[in-house]
Design a protein around this motif. Structure first.
Motif, short mmCIF file in Angstrom:
data_model
loop_
_atom_site.label_atom_id
_atom_site.label_comp_id
_atom_site.label_asym_id
_atom_site.label_seq_id
_atom_site.Cartn_x
_atom_site.Cartn_y
_atom_site.Cartn_z
N TYR A 272 -27.03 -25.82 82.25
CA TYR A 272 -27.01 -24.72 81.64
C TYR A 272 -25.63 -22.91 82.22
CZ TYR A 272 -30.19 -26.40 79.00
OH TYR A 272 -30.83 -27.13 78.15
N THR A 273 -25.71 -23.35 83.40
CA THR A 273 -25.07 -22.49 83.91
C THR A 273 -23.27 -22.88 83.71
OG1 THR A 273 -24.89 -23.40 85.93
CG2 THR A 273 -26.68 -21.56 85.34
N ARG A 274 -23.15 -24.34 83.62
CA ARG A 274 -21.75 -24.62 83.43
C ARG A 274 -20.92 -25.26 81.71
NH1 ARG A 274 -19.88 -27.96 87.86
NH2 ARG A 274 -17.89 -28.23 86.67
N PRO A 275 -20.88 -24.41 80.90
CA PRO A 275 -20.69 -25.60 79.68
C PRO A 275 -19.36 -25.77 79.52
CG PRO A 275 -20.80 -23.14 79.47
CD PRO A 275 -21.13 -23.40 80.69
N ASP A 276 -18.61 -25.64 81.27
CA ASP A 276 -17.67 -26.40 80.75
C ASP A 276 -17.60 -28.50 81.12
OD1 ASP A 276 -18.39 -25.67 82.90
OD2 ASP A 276 -16.72 -26.50 83.95
N LEU A 277 -19.25 -28.11 81.53
CA LEU A 277 -18.97 -29.86 82.19
C LEU A 277 -18.76 -30.74 80.86
CD1 LEU A 277 -22.22 -29.83 83.72
CD2 LEU A 277 -20.19 -29.79 85.22
N PRO A 278 -18.45 -32.25 81.65
CA PRO A 278 -18.17 -33.00 80.65
C PRO A 278 -18.66 -33.56 80.07
CG PRO A 278 -17.35 -33.85 83.04
CD PRO A 278 -17.67 -32.38 82.68
N SER A 279 -18.68 -34.68 79.10
CA SER A 279 -20.31 -35.32 78.52
C SER A 279 -20.54 -36.74 78.82
CB SER A 279 -20.06 -35.08 77.33
OG SER A 279 -19.02 -36.11 76.81
N GLY A 280 -19.25 -37.10 80.19
CA GLY A 280 -19.82 -38.25 80.40
C GLY A 280 -19.68 -39.94 79.95
N ASP A 281 -19.51 -41.11 80.55
CA ASP A 281 -18.78 -42.26 79.87
C ASP A 281 -19.44 -42.24 78.65
OD1 ASP A 281 -16.67 -43.46 79.85
OD2 ASP A 281 -17.63 -45.01 80.86
N GLY A 282 -19.04 -42.87 77.87
CA GLY A 282 -19.35 -43.64 76.75
C GLY A 282 -20.99 -42.77 75.78
N GLN A 283 -20.57 -40.57 76.21
CA GLN A 283 -21.52 -40.25 75.49
C GLN A 283 -21.57 -39.37 74.99
OE1 GLN A 283 -25.05 -39.67 75.59
NE2 GLN A 283 -25.57 -40.31 77.04
N PRO A 284 -21.91 -39.29 73.46
CA PRO A 284 -21.13 -38.30 72.24
C PRO A 284 -20.56 -37.13 73.01
CG PRO A 284 -23.40 -39.07 72.16
CD PRO A 284 -22.85 -39.98 73.17
#
Length: 531
Positions: A272-284
């Protein structure tokens, strides 16, 4: 249960079972609401509520734009995660309050936290700033009542501050070792999402990170607070509680880890401290609206309208109770959008049956309607709002018949069937009585085996005569490549890995419920394992 409104506290000592359901922190009927703390004439004049914005730090905070019916308890609850609250003064007529914390540091932490995350009470944003007052001097009778509220709340909050002068047990005083809790959920007859955990655990302090996973067939989570004290309080208050009525029991321990490393923000893990993280592979990827909802303390289950601070909306409670087999499903209210709109479908290929099979992985599909004038879109009605939420979280952004599908909540309450005798070319289908629903049986194992689409599939109900070669051939015929295969010991189940998630989705659509002979219909689900 934590997520069921109804019981209320008689006095301050709560049975463990109703800690949050009708607990002091949210029950309008508890004895606490009798202790309304309002300012008398002199106090109101002293505390005009006209503080300037960015004043010098003070342990007294000025809170503005409070919803009219808010109680002291709710305002105090805003401060509790950050430290001891020592006084409160409500200016009822002005929709303002002053909250005094024990230390300036606690007040600074609170102001900093809420400047990054807008605080909400009853779903309305409120504003917090330092007051010009360095402490709250309130007249004595008022203060006694305020203190009563504070003591009661703090007692519930820490579950270890006795109201009388009795000694506190040793264990309660031992400082917590780690800010990270390990949470195991027993009796999980109803899916618990990361957002539900965030909503419950946020009551004890700012939740920084959550990672969820399944281990030994059990749903588990690691959850990190900013401070071990918050972890201690949450553990004391929540260990052994049920999230929903009669199911989903929390088992909480301190983790050996003191810091979690979250790589992706999705429905399995979040920082929650890093809203900028990617959602990762194959995850919407997270929908921006959902990302925005992170910041607020609302979960995806939240229903607009008056919500007491620690309750989850009735729709979820009703759905959970139904899942636990206790009550028939009443039409799930506001929060439970049961109908999904799916768009960007491959209109040459898609059928109501294929949508029923794919969406049926995440809930019991009741009806499917492919839109007559827009055949790349369909409406899908699930059995309850939680199922539609799960299906949306897991399937939005996945590929079906070569196209990336979009899944959103529809405004429609139900999917209409065509009028008798009207042929709509088989575009609408009612699956209400389908024998293929996975979640009909309360407490079914299927509730624990809900996973995002994955290249590895779990096969079950395989008859003895069917060999690995047969299954490899069968799955290769769906147009993909079988990368790996492994029977479980009893040969009734197996794992089979396709080259991509898209191929696995296709294989599941084509082969779930495939008749393998000997009256065995193959069951196919996504797996969390790899081979």
């Amino acid at each position: 249960s934590l997520m069921h409104k109804g019981a209320h506290a008689s006095g301050v000592r709560l049975g463990s079972d109703e800690l949050l359901s009708g607990g002091v922190l949210n029950s309008p009927n508890s004895n606490m609401s009798g202790m309304v703390v309002t300012a008398n004439g002199n106090d109101s004049k002293k505390f005009k509520g006209d503080d300037k914005m960015d004043g010098a730090p003070s342990r007294v905070l000025h809170i503005r734009k409070l919803p009219g019916e808010v109680t002291e308890t709710e305002v105090i609850a805003l401060g509790l995660p950050f430290g001891k609250v020592t006084n409160i003064l409500m200016l009822k007529g002005k929709n303002q309050a002053f909250l005094e914390l024990a230390t300036e540091e606690a007040a600074i932490t609170m102001v900093n936290y809420y400047s990054a995350v807008t605080p909400h009470l009853r779903n309305q944003p409120i504003y917090i700033q330092y007051s010009n007052h360095k402490e709250l001097k309130t007249d004595n009778t008022l203060n006694q009542r305020a203190q009563a509220v504070l003591q009661a709340v703090t007692a519930v909050q820490t579950a270890n501050t006795p109201l009388s002068g009795t000694t506190v047990s040793e264990s309660a005083v031992t400082p917590a070792q780690s800010p990270v809790l390990r949470i195991i959920i027993d009796n999980m007859y109803y899916p618990v999402t990361l957002d539900v955990l965030h909503q419950i655990f946020s009551k004890f302090g700012a939740v920084l990170k959550i990672i969820t996973f399944t281990k030994n067939n059990q749903f588990q989570a690691l959850l990190q607070y900013g401070d071990p004290v918050n972890a201690q309080q949450a553990k004391l208050a929540l260990d052994g509680q049920n999230i929903y009525n009669a199911c989903c029991t929390l088992r909480i321990d301190f983790s050996k880890l003191v810091n979690l490393n979250v790589k992706y923000n999705n429905d399995k893990s979040r920082d929650y401290t890093r809203p900028d993280l990617p959602s990762g592979d194959g995850q919407p990827a997270l929908d921006p609206a959902i990302a925005a909802a992170f910041a607020k303390e609302t979960s995806l289950l939240a229903v607009p309208g008056a919500l007491s601070p620690l309750a989850i909306p009735n729709a979820a409670a009703a759905a959970a109770a139904a899942a636990a087999g206790r009550v028939g499903m009443p039409g799930v209210s506001a929060g439970g959008n049961t109908v999904l709109l799916v768009s960007n479908l491959n209109e040459e290929m898609v059928t109501p049956q294929s949508l029923f099979t794919l969406f049926g992985v995440y809930g019991d599909v009741q009806r499917v309607k492919i839109l007559y004038n827009k055949k790349d879109s369909a409406l899908i009605q699930m059995a309850d709002g939680n199922q539609s939420q799960l299906a949306m979280n897991h399937l939005n952004g996945q590929k079906m018949y070569g196209k990336i599908i979009r899944v959103t909540l529809s405004k429609h309450q139900t999917v209409q069937l065509p009028r008798e005798g009207l042929d709509d070319q088989g575009l609408t289908k009612d699956f209400g009585n389908s024998p293929l629903h996975r979640f009909k049986k309360p407490g079914s194992k299927n509730f624990q085996n809900i996973f995002p689409p994955s290249a590895t599939l779990h096969l079950s109900n395989i008859p003895p005569s069917v060999a690995e070669e047969d299954l490899r051939t069968l799955f290769a015929n769906t147009g993909g490549t079988v990368k790996a295969f492994k029977f479980f010991q009893d040969h009734k189940m197996a794992l089979l890995q396709m080259a991509t998630v898209e191929e696995a989705i296709q294989a599941l659509i084509d082969l779930h419920n495939y008749n393998l002979g000997e009256n065995h219909h193959l069951r196919v689900s996504f797996s969390k394992s790899t081979i």
